[in-house]
Motif scaffolding. Structure first.
Motif, PDB file in Angstrom:
ATOM      1  N   HIS A 318       0.906  -1.250   0.002  1.00  0.00           N
ATOM      2  CA  HIS A 318       0.137  -0.087   0.025  1.00  0.00           C
ATOM      3  C   HIS A 318       0.869   1.133   0.118  1.00  0.00           C
ATOM      4  O   HIS A 318       1.881   1.240   0.510  1.00  0.00           O
ATOM      5  CB  HIS A 318      -0.894   0.047   1.335  1.00  0.00           C
ATOM      6  CG  HIS A 318      -1.847  -1.201   1.168  1.00  0.00           C
ATOM      7  ND1 HIS A 318      -3.095  -1.274   0.675  1.00  0.00           N
ATOM      8  CD2 HIS A 318      -1.657  -2.065   2.044  1.00  0.00           C
ATOM      9  CE1 HIS A 318      -3.504  -2.342   0.533  1.00  0.00           C
ATOM     10  NE2 HIS A 318      -2.866  -3.134   1.555  1.00  0.00           N
ATOM     11  N   ALA A 319       0.556   2.137  -0.756  1.00  0.00           N
ATOM     12  CA  ALA A 319       1.141   3.483  -0.926  1.00  0.00           C
ATOM     13  C   ALA A 319       0.561   4.377  -1.503  1.00  0.00           C
ATOM     14  O   ALA A 319      -0.480   4.096  -2.319  1.00  0.00           O
ATOM     15  CB  ALA A 319       2.554   3.194  -1.833  1.00  0.00           C
ATOM     16  N   TYR A 321       0.782   6.630  -3.936  1.00  0.00           N
ATOM     17  CA  TYR A 321       1.018   6.553  -5.538  1.00  0.00           C
ATOM     18  C   TYR A 321       0.176   5.210  -5.931  1.00  0.00           C
ATOM     19  O   TYR A 321       0.173   5.299  -7.311  1.00  0.00           O
ATOM     20  CB  TYR A 321       2.318   6.827  -6.034  1.00  0.00           C
ATOM     21  CG  TYR A 321       3.175   5.500  -5.834  1.00  0.00           C
ATOM     22  CD1 TYR A 321       3.706   4.913  -4.838  1.00  0.00           C
ATOM     23  CD2 TYR A 321       3.696   4.809  -7.287  1.00  0.00           C
ATOM     24  CE1 TYR A 321       4.616   3.757  -5.011  1.00  0.00           C
ATOM     25  CE2 TYR A 321       4.158   3.527  -7.360  1.00  0.00           C
ATOM     26  CZ  TYR A 321       4.778   3.345  -6.066  1.00  0.00           C
ATOM     27  OH  TYR A 321       5.679   1.849  -6.189  1.00  0.00           O
ATOM     28  N   LEU A 322       0.065   4.344  -5.260  1.00  0.00           N
ATOM     29  CA  LEU A 322      -0.826   3.211  -5.835  1.00  0.00           C
ATOM     30  C   LEU A 322      -2.184   3.114  -5.526  1.00  0.00           C
ATOM     31  O   LEU A 322      -2.865   2.204  -5.887  1.00  0.00           O
ATOM     32  CB  LEU A 322      -0.091   1.757  -5.078  1.00  0.00           C
ATOM     33  CG  LEU A 322       1.293   1.622  -5.425  1.00  0.00           C
ATOM     34  CD1 LEU A 322       2.015   0.324  -4.492  1.00  0.00           C
ATOM     35  CD2 LEU A 322       1.623   1.639  -6.921  1.00  0.00           C
ATOM     36  N   GLU A 323      -2.633   4.109  -4.844  1.00  0.00           N
ATOM     37  CA  GLU A 323      -4.122   3.929  -4.130  1.00  0.00           C
ATOM     38  C   GLU A 323      -4.989   3.733  -5.343  1.00  0.00           C
ATOM     39  O   GLU A 323      -5.956   3.027  -5.252  1.00  0.00           O
ATOM     40  CB  GLU A 323      -4.580   5.241  -3.454  1.00  0.00           C
ATOM     41  CG  GLU A 323      -4.048   4.941  -1.964  1.00  0.00           C
ATOM     42  CD  GLU A 323      -4.395   6.262  -1.193  1.00  0.00           C
ATOM     43  OE1 GLU A 323      -5.138   6.909  -1.585  1.00  0.00           O
ATOM     44  OE2 GLU A 323      -4.004   5.942  -0.153  1.00  0.00           O
ATOM     45  N   THR A 324      -4.710   4.443  -6.493  1.00  0.00           N
ATOM     46  CA  THR A 324      -5.899   4.359  -7.825  1.00  0.00           C
ATOM     47  C   THR A 324      -6.023   3.201  -8.131  1.00  0.00           C
ATOM     48  O   THR A 324      -6.969   2.413  -8.672  1.00  0.00           O
ATOM     49  CB  THR A 324      -5.271   5.349  -8.866  1.00  0.00           C
ATOM     50  OG1 THR A 324      -3.842   4.950  -9.115  1.00  0.00           O
ATOM     51  CG2 THR A 324      -5.348   6.624  -8.704  1.00  0.00           C
ATOM     52  N   LEU A 325      -4.858   2.061  -7.827  1.00  0.00           N
ATOM     53  CA  LEU A 325      -4.915   0.709  -8.350  1.00  0.00           C
ATOM     54  C   LEU A 325      -5.546   0.068  -7.168  1.00  0.00           C
ATOM     55  O   LEU A 325      -6.507  -0.925  -7.710  1.00  0.00           O
ATOM     56  CB  LEU A 325      -3.296   0.051  -8.404  1.00  0.00           C
ATOM     57  CG  LEU A 325      -2.576   0.693  -9.464  1.00  0.00           C
ATOM     58  CD1 LEU A 325      -1.127   0.412  -9.365  1.00  0.00           C
ATOM     59  CD2 LEU A 325      -2.832   0.128 -10.946  1.00  0.00           C
TER      60      LEU A 325
END
Ligand SMILES: Cc1ncc(COP(=O)(O)O)c(C=O)c1O
Length: 456
Positions: A318-319, A321-325
């Motif tokens: 989880h990060a 910049y990955l939230e959209t994924l």
């Protein structure tokens, strides 16, 4: 518009490199057999190559010549039909060529949004493997770099799943036979749990009864077995653990059952080998390495989970910049092992199985089983040799009567040096012995006879 980077410019050099690469690949793939070759020392290689990394570059021709003439011949060809050490490899022509396509296609294999088509094909191939094991609908997983990585992902998932229901603070352990692969002990060390070793039967197999007794003794010492690892083809012997017995005991304990079938799991593709795996359908996870006995190039291992959501819960990164994924709920392979960026390394297997069909895989894997039986009969017939156990999968263990450990090693070194074969000794029950491992369908009975005769 052409960019300015000399690395990316399309010019005469690109055409020349393409020609060199294609010529090399065509020539290497036509070699039957390829050269066995042998390692050289760093000093020898330094002398042969000279300085390779320079400000101005060597030029592609010189760099390619260094690979072809110096570096490649200093690597043993693990697809040579007389490479019978460790676990060999024997990629199909289709899989090898398709690996070039994977490299050329720059597909990011982590997330559905970027690699949907390739990930779909990988998942169809994983489903084939899941079906071989009898895993239910909804099972799934990911292709990782090797069995070691797959075992670590599965055991990390097992531990996280245990913790979610039982909390922390217990002395946790993985139970396995001493014949389990070294990567199981390594994985236990990495996730900071203990290993309890189950005494094997006469063939070194983990059995349900011994597992039950060992786990009870561990519990009396305050150790909780949260995961059982059974091996579907021990690397040293080819023996398959009692998977059904292991499944019974794991169910009694409420423990996770992981089957390490990195080497042997390919035998599930063989109608002859499949019965040995009865019970695997009850596992929580298993690993099988197509780069071993399913004719994929390195590196390709599959880790499969009965309930992939448990792996996702344990391993998803989880990060910001990955939230959209994370929000999309799509199938993202990066969530099912300990990695992020990944090559779509399952595609060469997909292409080869899709092109050739599963019957061809059945035949090619069955050939490994047949070669092991042929070797066993040839050993029985040779007065200087003694078979140690009837082969179960494609490993054959045998004794060279009258030889001490150093004589085994001397023979092995000489056989590699003169191009006879690559066969290294192993240790079984404290004794140095020889071991063959067959995965290459191009190995012949004549190869086996020649190697055994050279041991006389
Ligand atoms: C049973 C078993 N498990 C795990 C491994 C490790 O696999 P890898 O070398 O792909 O990491 C091997 C390798 O031979 C193996 O035989």
């Amino acid at each position: 518009m052409t960019g300015t980077s000399p690395l990316h410019r399309r010019d005469g050099t690109t055409a020349a490199v393409t020609r060199d690469v294609v010529d090399y690949v065509v020539e290497r793939m036509a070699m039957s057999p390829p050269p066995l070759d042998a390692p050289r020392t760093p000093a020898e290689l330094a002398a042969a190559t000279g300085t390779m990394i320079t400000p101005d570059g060597l030029g592609h021709e010189r760099a390619f010549a260094l690979f072809r003439d110096v570096l490649a011949p200093a690597c043993i060809s693990s697809d040579h039909p007389r490479y019978l050490s460790f676990v060999p490899t024997a990629p199909s022509k289709a899989a090898t060529l398709f690996d070039l396509v994977v490299s050329a296609s720059s597909i990011y294999g982590d997330w559905w949004v970027e690699g949907a088509g390739a990930i779909y094909a990988e998942n169809v191939t994983l489903r084939w493997l899941a079906d071989l094991a009898g895993f239910p609908d909804g099972a799934g997983g990911v292709f990782v770099s090797g069995g070691t990585s797959g075992n670590l992902a599965a055991l990390t998932t097992a531990r996280e799943t245990w913790r979610r229901t039982h909390g922390r603070g217990q002395r946790l352990a993985v139970a396995c036979a001493s014949s389990a692969h070294s990567s199981i002990r390594l994985s236990a060390m990495v996730i900071d749990v203990e290993t309890v070793v189950v005494p094997g039967d006469a063939r070194g197999r983990l059995t349900g009864d011994a597992l039950r007794a060992t786990c009870a003794a561990a519990a009396a010492d305050g150790i909780t077995v949260f995961a059982v690892v059974a091996t579907g083809g021990a690397t040293n012997t080819g023996v398959v653990d009692d998977l059904a017995g292991a499944a019974d005991v794991a169910a009694e304990l409420g423990a996770w059952l992981h089957v390490d079938a990195a080497y042997g799991g390919a035998a599930m593709a063989s109608s002859v080998g499949r019965p040995l795996f009865a019970g695997i359908e009850r596992a929580n996870s298993f690993v099988v390495d197509p780069h071993k006995w399913l004719f994929s190039p390195f590196d390709c291992a599959a880790v499969l989970y009965r309930e992939p959501r448990l792996a996702g819960a344990a391993l998803t990164q989880h990060a910001e910049y990955l939230e959209t994924l994370d929000a999309t709920g799509e199938w993202n392979p990066s969530d099912f092992a300990i990695h992020m960026t990944r090559r779509v390394r399952g595609l060469p297997l997909w292409f080869s199985v899709a092109a050739h069909g599963t019957r061809a895989y059945d035949e090619a894997v069955t050939r490994g089983l047949e070669l092991a039986r042929a070797a066993a009969r040839a050993i029985d017939a040779a007065p200087h040799l003694e078979l140690l156990m009837e082969p179960e999968l494609s490993v054959v263990l045998f004794r060279r009567l009258g030889w001490a450990a150093d004589e085994y090693q001397r023979w092995s070194d000489a056989a590699l040096a003169d191009g006879t074969a690559f066969v290294v000794p192993t240790v079984y029950d404290g004794e140095t012995v020889f071991r063959f491992c067959f995965v290459n369908p191009t190995t012949t009975e004549a190869d086996i006879e020649a190697i055994l005769a050279a041991m006389a």
